[in-house]
Design a protein around this motif. Structure first.
Motif, PDB file in Angstrom:
ATOM      1  N   PRO A  26      24.259  30.263  14.737  1.00 54.59           N
ATOM      2  CA  PRO A  26      23.650  31.418  15.397  1.00 54.59           C
ATOM      3  C   PRO A  26      23.329  31.177  16.868  1.00 54.59           C
ATOM      4  CG  PRO A  26      22.063  30.318  13.976  1.00 54.59           C
ATOM      5  CD  PRO A  26      23.387  29.683  13.708  1.00 54.59           C
ATOM      6  N   VAL A  27      23.422  29.930  17.324  1.00 52.38           N
ATOM      7  CA  VAL A  27      23.126  29.616  18.726  1.00 52.38           C
ATOM      8  C   VAL A  27      24.398  29.592  19.566  1.00 52.38           C
ATOM      9  CG1 VAL A  27      22.144  27.910  20.309  1.00 52.38           C
ATOM     10  CG2 VAL A  27      21.066  28.329  18.088  1.00 52.38           C
ATOM     11  N   CYS A  28      25.382  28.812  19.135  1.00 57.21           N
ATOM     12  CA  CYS A  28      26.577  28.609  19.956  1.00 57.21           C
ATOM     13  C   CYS A  28      27.828  29.265  19.383  1.00 57.21           C
ATOM     14  CB  CYS A  28      26.825  27.122  20.174  1.00 57.21           C
ATOM     15  SG  CYS A  28      27.234  26.218  18.653  1.00 57.21           S
ATOM     16  N   GLY A  29      27.757  29.798  18.171  1.00 56.86           N
ATOM     17  CA  GLY A  29      28.893  30.483  17.586  1.00 56.86           C
ATOM     18  C   GLY A  29      29.957  29.595  16.989  1.00 56.86           C
ATOM     19  N   VAL A  30      29.722  28.297  16.945  1.00 62.84           N
ATOM     20  CA  VAL A  30      30.712  27.377  16.393  1.00 62.84           C
ATOM     21  C   VAL A  30      30.880  27.624  14.893  1.00 62.84           C
ATOM     22  CG1 VAL A  30      31.004  24.937  15.740  1.00 62.84           C
ATOM     23  CG2 VAL A  30      30.523  25.545  18.096  1.00 62.84           C
ATOM     24  N   ASP A  31      32.129  27.630  14.431  1.00 59.13           N
ATOM     25  CA  ASP A  31      32.429  27.706  13.007  1.00 59.13           C
ATOM     26  C   ASP A  31      32.135  26.340  12.400  1.00 59.13           C
ATOM     27  OD1 ASP A  31      33.472  27.836  10.469  1.00 59.13           O
ATOM     28  OD2 ASP A  31      35.385  28.714  11.062  1.00 59.13           O
ATOM     29  N   CYS A  32      31.150  26.281  11.534  1.00 64.60           N
ATOM     30  CA  CYS A  32      30.693  24.992  11.008  1.00 64.60           C
ATOM     31  C   CYS A  32      31.350  24.596   9.691  1.00 64.60           C
ATOM     32  CB  CYS A  32      29.175  25.023  10.837  1.00 64.60           C
ATOM     33  SG  CYS A  32      28.280  25.130  12.395  1.00 64.60           S
ATOM     34  N   THR A  33      32.402  25.285   9.273  1.00 64.47           N
ATOM     35  CA  THR A  33      33.050  24.948   8.008  1.00 64.47           C
ATOM     36  C   THR A  33      34.198  23.955   8.098  1.00 64.47           C
ATOM     37  OG1 THR A  33      34.487  26.893   8.189  1.00 64.47           O
ATOM     38  CG2 THR A  33      32.417  27.159   6.995  1.00 64.47           C
ATOM     39  N   PRO A  34      34.945  23.820   9.216  1.00 59.57           N
ATOM     40  CA  PRO A  34      36.137  22.948   9.170  1.00 59.57           C
ATOM     41  C   PRO A  34      35.846  21.463   9.015  1.00 59.57           C
ATOM     42  CG  PRO A  34      36.353  24.564  10.917  1.00 59.57           C
ATOM     43  CD  PRO A  34      34.941  24.617  10.444  1.00 59.57           C
ATOM     44  N   GLY A  35      34.572  21.049   9.087  1.00 60.58           N
ATOM     45  CA  GLY A  35      34.282  19.646   8.832  1.00 60.58           C
ATOM     46  C   GLY A  35      34.712  19.211   7.449  1.00 60.58           C
ATOM     47  N   VAL A  36      34.673  20.147   6.485  1.00 63.64           N
ATOM     48  CA  VAL A  36      35.111  19.861   5.127  1.00 63.64           C
ATOM     49  C   VAL A  36      36.615  20.086   4.978  1.00 63.64           C
ATOM     50  CG1 VAL A  36      34.752  20.454   2.697  1.00 63.64           C
ATOM     51  CG2 VAL A  36      32.832  20.457   4.284  1.00 63.64           C
ATOM     52  N   TYR A  37      37.153  20.976   5.811  1.00 65.54           N
ATOM     53  CA  TYR A  37      38.575  21.304   5.750  1.00 65.54           C
ATOM     54  C   TYR A  37      39.194  21.070   7.135  1.00 65.54           C
ATOM     55  CZ  TYR A  37      37.184  23.618   1.423  1.00 65.54           C
ATOM     56  OH  TYR A  37      36.683  23.885   0.179  1.00 65.54           O
ATOM     57  N   PRO A  38      39.434  19.815   7.501  1.00 65.28           N
ATOM     58  CA  PRO A  38      39.864  19.511   8.873  1.00 65.28           C
ATOM     59  C   PRO A  38      41.229  20.068   9.249  1.00 65.28           C
ATOM     60  CG  PRO A  38      39.975  17.559   7.468  1.00 65.28           C
ATOM     61  CD  PRO A  38      39.256  18.603   6.686  1.00 65.28           C
ATOM     62  N   ALA A  39      42.059  20.433   8.275  1.00 60.87           N
ATOM     63  CA  ALA A  39      43.379  20.975   8.603  1.00 60.87           C
ATOM     64  C   ALA A  39      43.323  22.443   8.995  1.00 60.87           C
ATOM     65  CB  ALA A  39      44.333  20.793   7.421  1.00 60.87           C
ATOM     66  N   ARG A  40      42.161  23.076   8.804  1.00 60.10           N
ATOM     67  CA  ARG A  40      42.040  24.492   9.124  1.00 60.10           C
ATOM     68  C   ARG A  40      41.562  24.672  10.565  1.00 60.10           C
ATOM     69  NH1 ARG A  40      39.549  27.244   3.615  1.00 60.10           N
ATOM     70  NH2 ARG A  40      40.769  25.981   2.140  1.00 60.10           N
ATOM     71  N   PRO A  41      41.901  25.777  11.182  1.00 61.38           N
ATOM     72  CA  PRO A  41      41.434  26.010  12.558  1.00 61.38           C
ATOM     73  C   PRO A  41      39.929  26.228  12.587  1.00 61.38           C
ATOM     74  CG  PRO A  41      42.524  27.959  11.710  1.00 61.38           C
ATOM     75  CD  PRO A  41      42.762  26.866  10.701  1.00 61.38           C
ATOM     76  N   GLY A  42      39.307  25.800  13.672  1.00 59.21           N
ATOM     77  CA  GLY A  42      37.866  25.952  13.818  1.00 59.21           C
ATOM     78  C   GLY A  42      37.307  24.895  14.736  1.00 59.21           C
ATOM     79  N   ASP A  43      36.002  24.919  14.910  1.00 54.14           N
ATOM     80  CA  ASP A  43      35.372  24.065  15.912  1.00 54.14           C
ATOM     81  C   ASP A  43      34.628  22.876  15.338  1.00 54.14           C
ATOM     82  OD1 ASP A  43      36.036  25.957  18.080  1.00 54.14           O
ATOM     83  OD2 ASP A  43      34.622  27.261  17.023  1.00 54.14           O
ATOM     84  N   GLY A  44      34.350  22.867  14.030  1.00 53.56           N
ATOM     85  CA  GLY A  44      33.654  21.731  13.439  1.00 53.56           C
ATOM     86  C   GLY A  44      32.152  21.810  13.602  1.00 53.56           C
ATOM     87  N   ASP A  45      31.508  20.654  13.602  1.00 52.28           N
ATOM     88  CA  ASP A  45      30.055  20.586  13.617  1.00 52.28           C
ATOM     89  C   ASP A  45      29.483  20.939  14.980  1.00 52.28           C
ATOM     90  OD1 ASP A  45      30.020  19.780  10.980  1.00 52.28           O
ATOM     91  OD2 ASP A  45      30.101  17.658  11.487  1.00 52.28           O
ATOM     92  N   CYS A  46      28.191  21.310  14.975  1.00 51.29           N
ATOM     93  CA  CYS A  46      27.459  21.539  16.218  1.00 51.29           C
ATOM     94  C   CYS A  46      26.090  20.897  16.076  1.00 51.29           C
ATOM     95  CB  CYS A  46      27.352  23.031  16.524  1.00 51.29           C
ATOM     96  SG  CYS A  46      26.081  23.877  15.554  1.00 51.29           S
TER      97      CYS A  46
END
Length: 367
Positions: A320-340
């Motif tokens: 809710p602060v930076c808008g990063v998608d926090c789900t790809p850490g579990v699914y690294p092959a998917r597009p996204g930004d990872g942890d914040c």
């Protein structure tokens, strides 16, 4: 017996079993069905929990599957040090554990990077447990996959040593001592009680205190006595709920031991809480619950029944602060930004009306 996948053969001539689970309250509640399964499969064996100091206090005279608790020294990936806890040697602990001659040692303590070497060091005849990619193997092991319900995950480990599930619902006994302590602190209820628990160690799982206050106002107006429970570390959030409620509620911060808290919840008509240890404790002692969950946590720890339990879910996956998608850490092959680095709440999109409606429905039907 509940068959959850393949069940391996039982280990012969088992007299003593060690089970490593030395973390927090909610984590421990999820392993209770596994302990029940082991007790049923090996009724004559001594079942020893390798746990934290609070486990030893909780199981001092409590009926249940655990015969004895051995307190594990603090160590990375095993457990943190309690305030004021003296230094203790892991080498000395492992030497004493090997002298116990465990026949079975189970690792139900995460992916195993730190816990599998520890369990191997116990010197048991047969070891079994979970294994992530960075963990060494045990004699019998199951791949650690993050998104799996915690109760089922550990029951699959028990099945590796021939202990099929007897239940998938965690239950914890409440003792007369627990009830006497709770009654001494809280007194006899003059009307049905509801407990609210607005804290959570991970602040991303905290529903806003002001919304808990709204729930308190609604339930007090409905005629219920409302308790607001919390640990000493949660004093500030409890104070915020009490101040914002603007109606008589009873804060209980550090007034009850864990056993007395269990008795308190067992006597409540309902417990409303974030996804945290007290929510799962309340369900384990038979209280109806309304829980506020982030969607990923609901997959792993949400109660499976709906007759007495209502998980209210947030679908938010972006910070809710930076808008990063926090789900790809579990699914690294998917597009996204990872942890914040932010720890703002991921459950603020849950509206108060959903929680109040679920609470009123359970208060009408679950009793």
């Amino acid at each position: 017996m509940v068959v959850l996948g393949p069940v391996s053969g039982r280990v012969p001539d088992v007299e003593r079993i060690a089970v490593l689970r030395a973390n927090a309250l909610g984590d421990f509640i999820f392993v209770l069905p596994t302990l029940d399964a082991l007790r049923a499969a090996y009724p004559e064996a001594e079942l020893v929990l390798l746990g934290a100091p609070w486990h030893a206090k909780l199981f001092g005279d409590r009926p249940g599957p655990v015969d004895r608790v051995l307190v594990v020294p603090p160590a990375p990936g095993i457990r943190g040090r309690d305030p004021g806890e003296p230094e203790s040697s892991m080498d000395d602990f492992l030497a004493a554990a090997r002298a116990e001659r465990f026949d079975l040692a189970l690792q139900v303590h995460g992916g195993g990077a730190n816990s599998n070497p520890f369990v191997s060091g116990l010197g048991a005849r047969v070891t079994a447990g979970l294994r992530a990619e960075d963990a060494p193997p045990l004699d019998r092991w199951l791949r650690y996959v993050y998104y799996q319900h915690e109760v089922i995950r550990y029951l699959e480990v028990a099945a590796l040593v021939g202990a099929p599930a007897t239940t998938v619902l965690p239950t914890l006994a409440v003792t007369d001592t627990d009830r006497l302590e709770a009654r001494a602190v809280l007194g006899a209820p003059s009307r049905p009680r509801v407990a609210l628990h607005p804290g959570a160690t991970d602040t991303r799982r905290r529903w806003p205190a002001e919304r808990f206050a709204e729930v308190a106002r609604e339930l007090v107006a409905d005629g219920y006595e409302v308790l607001v429970t919390g640990t000493p570390a949660e004093q500030e959030v409890v104070d915020r709920v009490v101040a914002a409620a603007g109606v008589p509620v009873r804060p209980q911060v550090g007034t009850l031991s864990l056993g007395a808290l269990a008795a308190c919840y067992a006597d409540c008509a309902l417990v409303v809480s974030n996804d945290t240890g007290p929510l799962h404790l309340a369900a384990a002692v038979g209280a109806p619950t309304v829980g506020v969950f982030w969607v990923g946590n609901l997959i792993n720890v949400g109660h499976p029944l709906r007759g007495r339990h209502r998980p209210i879910m947030s679908w938010r996956v972006h910070c809710p602060v930076c808008g990063v998608d926090c789900t790809p850490g579990v699914y690294p092959a998917r597009p996204g930004d990872g942890d914040c680095p932010h720890r703002d709440s991921f459950v603020t999109d849950v509206p108060t009306v959903e929680v109040v409606e679920a609470a009123r429905e359970l208060l009408t039907t679950a009793g």
